[in-house]
Scaffold this motif. Structure first.
Motif, PDB file in Angstrom:
ATOM      1  N   VAL A  39      87.509  62.658  64.253  1.00 42.13           N
ATOM      2  CA  VAL A  39      87.513  63.075  65.660  1.00 42.13           C
ATOM      3  C   VAL A  39      86.360  62.494  66.487  1.00 42.13           C
ATOM      4  CG1 VAL A  39      88.770  65.203  65.141  1.00 42.13           C
ATOM      5  CG2 VAL A  39      86.270  65.257  65.287  1.00 42.13           C
ATOM      6  N   THR A  40      85.422  61.769  65.844  1.00 40.11           N
ATOM      7  CA  THR A  40      84.311  61.172  66.590  1.00 40.11           C
ATOM      8  C   THR A  40      84.192  59.690  66.242  1.00 40.11           C
ATOM      9  OG1 THR A  40      82.551  61.479  64.954  1.00 40.11           O
ATOM     10  CG2 THR A  40      83.033  63.361  66.395  1.00 40.11           C
ATOM     11  N   ASP A  41      83.319  59.022  66.962  1.00 40.02           N
ATOM     12  CA  ASP A  41      83.031  57.614  66.667  1.00 40.02           C
ATOM     13  C   ASP A  41      81.687  57.463  65.958  1.00 40.02           C
ATOM     14  OD1 ASP A  41      85.377  56.777  67.868  1.00 40.02           O
ATOM     15  OD2 ASP A  41      84.446  56.538  69.848  1.00 40.02           O
ATOM     16  N   LEU A  42      81.173  58.556  65.386  1.00 38.95           N
ATOM     17  CA  LEU A  42      79.878  58.490  64.713  1.00 38.95           C
ATOM     18  C   LEU A  42      79.917  57.543  63.526  1.00 38.95           C
ATOM     19  CD1 LEU A  42      78.640  62.203  64.588  1.00 38.95           C
ATOM     20  CD2 LEU A  42      77.724  60.341  65.970  1.00 38.95           C
ATOM     21  N   GLN A  43      78.772  56.905  63.268  1.00 40.08           N
ATOM     22  CA  GLN A  43      78.651  56.056  62.088  1.00 40.08           C
ATOM     23  C   GLN A  43      78.790  56.916  60.834  1.00 40.08           C
ATOM     24  OE1 GLN A  43      74.796  54.341  62.740  1.00 40.08           O
ATOM     25  NE2 GLN A  43      75.609  52.630  63.934  1.00 40.08           N
ATOM     26  N   VAL A  44      79.196  56.278  59.755  1.00 43.88           N
ATOM     27  CA  VAL A  44      79.532  56.983  58.530  1.00 43.88           C
ATOM     28  C   VAL A  44      78.378  57.851  58.006  1.00 43.88           C
ATOM     29  CG1 VAL A  44      78.992  55.023  56.991  1.00 43.88           C
ATOM     30  CG2 VAL A  44      80.625  56.740  56.266  1.00 43.88           C
ATOM     31  N   VAL A  45      77.163  57.333  57.980  1.00 45.64           N
ATOM     32  CA  VAL A  45      76.055  58.105  57.422  1.00 45.64           C
ATOM     33  C   VAL A  45      75.693  59.270  58.342  1.00 45.64           C
ATOM     34  CG1 VAL A  45      73.646  58.007  56.655  1.00 45.64           C
ATOM     35  CG2 VAL A  45      75.210  56.162  56.050  1.00 45.64           C
ATOM     36  N   ARG A  46      75.791  59.087  59.638  1.00 48.36           N
ATOM     37  CA  ARG A  46      75.524  60.205  60.564  1.00 48.36           C
ATOM     38  C   ARG A  46      76.556  61.317  60.378  1.00 48.36           C
ATOM     39  NH1 ARG A  46      73.731  56.777  65.914  1.00 48.36           N
ATOM     40  NH2 ARG A  46      71.768  56.102  65.015  1.00 48.36           N
ATOM     41  N   ALA A  47      77.802  60.947  60.249  1.00 47.50           N
ATOM     42  CA  ALA A  47      78.855  61.941  59.987  1.00 47.50           C
ATOM     43  C   ALA A  47      78.592  62.657  58.665  1.00 47.50           C
ATOM     44  CB  ALA A  47      80.221  61.269  59.967  1.00 47.50           C
ATOM     45  N   SER A  48      78.120  61.915  57.693  1.00 47.26           N
ATOM     46  CA  SER A  48      77.831  62.483  56.388  1.00 47.26           C
ATOM     47  C   SER A  48      76.660  63.465  56.450  1.00 47.26           C
ATOM     48  CB  SER A  48      77.518  61.361  55.391  1.00 47.26           C
ATOM     49  OG  SER A  48      77.235  61.897  54.123  1.00 47.26           O
ATOM     50  N   VAL A  49      75.633  63.130  57.213  1.00 46.19           N
ATOM     51  CA  VAL A  49      74.485  64.027  57.348  1.00 46.19           C
ATOM     52  C   VAL A  49      74.917  65.349  57.983  1.00 46.19           C
ATOM     53  CG1 VAL A  49      72.279  64.365  58.545  1.00 46.19           C
ATOM     54  CG2 VAL A  49      72.723  62.216  57.325  1.00 46.19           C
ATOM     55  N   ILE A  50      75.752  65.286  59.014  1.00 45.35           N
ATOM     56  CA  ILE A  50      76.262  66.504  59.650  1.00 45.35           C
ATOM     57  C   ILE A  50      77.013  67.352  58.617  1.00 45.35           C
ATOM     58  CG2 ILE A  50      77.957  67.398  61.312  1.00 45.35           C
ATOM     59  CD1 ILE A  50      77.140  64.960  63.113  1.00 45.35           C
ATOM     60  N   LEU A  91      69.725  65.968  50.516  1.00 44.93           N
ATOM     61  CA  LEU A  91      70.413  65.283  51.616  1.00 44.93           C
ATOM     62  C   LEU A  91      70.069  63.799  51.614  1.00 44.93           C
ATOM     63  CD1 LEU A  91      70.928  66.467  55.205  1.00 44.93           C
ATOM     64  CD2 LEU A  91      69.776  64.314  54.874  1.00 44.93           C
ATOM     65  N   VAL A  92      68.794  63.477  51.400  1.00 47.78           N
ATOM     66  CA  VAL A  92      68.368  62.069  51.354  1.00 47.78           C
ATOM     67  C   VAL A  92      68.993  61.360  50.152  1.00 47.78           C
ATOM     68  CG1 VAL A  92      66.372  60.538  51.046  1.00 47.78           C
ATOM     69  CG2 VAL A  92      66.239  62.459  52.651  1.00 47.78           C
ATOM     70  N   ILE A  93      69.011  62.016  48.992  1.00 42.25           N
ATOM     71  CA  ILE A  93      69.624  61.424  47.799  1.00 42.25           C
ATOM     72  C   ILE A  93      71.107  61.168  48.054  1.00 42.25           C
ATOM     73  CG2 ILE A  93      70.300  61.849  45.396  1.00 42.25           C
ATOM     74  CD1 ILE A  93      67.661  63.525  45.156  1.00 42.25           C
ATOM     75  N   GLU A  94      71.800  62.211  48.488  1.00 42.32           N
ATOM     76  CA  GLU A  94      73.253  62.135  48.714  1.00 42.32           C
ATOM     77  C   GLU A  94      73.612  61.046  49.714  1.00 42.32           C
ATOM     78  OE1 GLU A  94      76.403  64.972  51.060  1.00 42.32           O
ATOM     79  OE2 GLU A  94      75.003  65.958  49.687  1.00 42.32           O
ATOM     80  N   ASN A  95      72.933  61.052  50.847  1.00 45.95           N
ATOM     81  CA  ASN A  95      73.280  60.103  51.898  1.00 45.95           C
ATOM     82  C   ASN A  95      72.658  58.732  51.671  1.00 45.95           C
ATOM     83  OD1 ASN A  95      75.029  61.679  53.815  1.00 45.95           O
ATOM     84  ND2 ASN A  95      73.322  63.071  53.468  1.00 45.95           N
ATOM     85  N   GLY A  96      71.622  58.674  50.837  1.00 49.02           N
ATOM     86  CA  GLY A  96      71.059  57.383  50.438  1.00 49.02           C
ATOM     87  C   GLY A  96      72.059  56.585  49.621  1.00 49.02           C
ATOM     88  N   VAL A  97      72.767  57.251  48.725  1.00 49.21           N
ATOM     89  CA  VAL A  97      73.815  56.581  47.936  1.00 49.21           C
ATOM     90  C   VAL A  97      74.879  56.012  48.879  1.00 49.21           C
ATOM     91  CG1 VAL A  97      75.690  56.955  46.263  1.00 49.21           C
ATOM     92  CG2 VAL A  97      73.425  57.947  45.838  1.00 49.21           C
ATOM     93  N   LEU A  98      75.331  56.827  49.834  1.00 51.01           N
ATOM     94  CA  LEU A  98      76.349  56.377  50.793  1.00 51.01           C
ATOM     95  C   LEU A  98      75.813  55.232  51.655  1.00 51.01           C
ATOM     96  CD1 LEU A  98      79.163  56.765  52.017  1.00 51.01           C
ATOM     97  CD2 LEU A  98      78.141  58.453  53.565  1.00 51.01           C
ATOM     98  N   PHE A  99      74.563  55.337  52.085  1.00 51.95           N
ATOM     99  CA  PHE A  99      73.948  54.302  52.913  1.00 51.95           C
ATOM    100  C   PHE A  99      73.907  52.964  52.170  1.00 51.95           C
ATOM    101  CE2 PHE A  99      70.399  51.784  54.434  1.00 51.95           C
ATOM    102  CZ  PHE A  99      70.552  51.830  55.819  1.00 51.95           C
TER     103      PHE A  99
END
Length: 169
Positions: A39-50, A91-99
Motif C-alpha cells: 500500500v506504500t512506495d516505501l523502500q523495502v528496508v524501511r517497510a521492514s523496520v516498520i 531489529l538491526v540484525i533482522e533488517n541488516g540481513v535484508l539490507f
C-alpha cells in the motif's frame, strides 16, 4: 523426577511458549511488512523496520503476559528499557540481513525480500531468546530452591530453640 529433569522440563515449556508468541510475532511482522510494501512506495528496508517495530510491541505484550508472566515484575522500567535495547539490536540484525541481501547482492524481488526478511527474523530470534531470558525477564528463584531454603531455615531455628532450652540461665 530429579532436579535436572525438572529444569529441563521448565526450559522446554519456556521455549514452547516463547515459540508460540514468537511465531505469532513472525506472522504479524510478515503481514505488516507485505501490507506496507503493497500500500506504500516505501523502500523495502524501511517497510521492514516498520513491521519489526509493530512485531516488537506485539511480542512484548505476549512475552510479559504469557511466556514470562511468572517472572519478576518488580522492575518494569528496567525491564522495558532492556527489552527495547535488545529489541533494537534484534531489529538491526533482522533488517541488516535484508539490507545486505537487497542492496549488497541485488536480491530484490518480492519473494527474495520475504525470504531474507524471514532469515533475518530467524537470526535475530536466536539473539532475542538469549537476551530476553537472560536479561529482560529475569527468573524468580525456582519454587524448589525457595522450599529448600525455607526448610533449612526452619531446621536451624528448631536447633537453636532446642539448644536455647538446654542452657542454664
Amino acid at each position: 523426577m530429579g532436579h535436572g529433569a525438572s529444569r529441563l522440563r521448565r526450559f522446554v515449556h519456556e521455549v514452547a511458549k516463547f515459540g508460540a508468541v514468537g511465531g505469532a510475532g513472525v506472522l504479524v511482522n510478515l503481514l505488516v511488512f507485505n501490507l506496507v510494501r503493497h500500500v506504500t512506495d516505501l523502500q523495502v528496508v524501511r517497510a521492514s523496520v516498520i513491521a519489526t517495530v509493530v512485531a516488537i510491541v506485539f511480542n512484548y505484550v505476549g512475552f510479559r503476559y504469557f511466556t514470562y508472566r511468572d517472572r519478576d515484575k518488580s522492575r518494569r522500567t528496567r525491564e522495558m528499557t532492556l527489552f527495547l535495547l535488545f529489541s533494537a539490536i534484534g531489529l538491526v540484525i533482522e533488517n541488516g540481513v535484508l539490507f545486505v541481501a537487497t542492496y549488497g547482492f541485488g536480491w530484490d524481488t518480492p519473494l527474495q525480500n520475504n525470504i531474507f526478511k524471514f532469515v533475518g527474523i530467524g537470526v535475530a530470534t536466536l539473539f532475542r531468546f538469549w537476551s530476553y531470558r537472560s536479561w529482560v525477564f529475569r527468573a524468580l528463584p525456582p519454587r524448589e530452591a525457595v522450599a529448600d531454603a525455607e526448610s533449612i531455615l526452619k531446621g536451624e531455628r528448631a536447633k537453636r530453640s532446642r539448644g536455647a532450652g538446654q542452657r542454664v540461665p
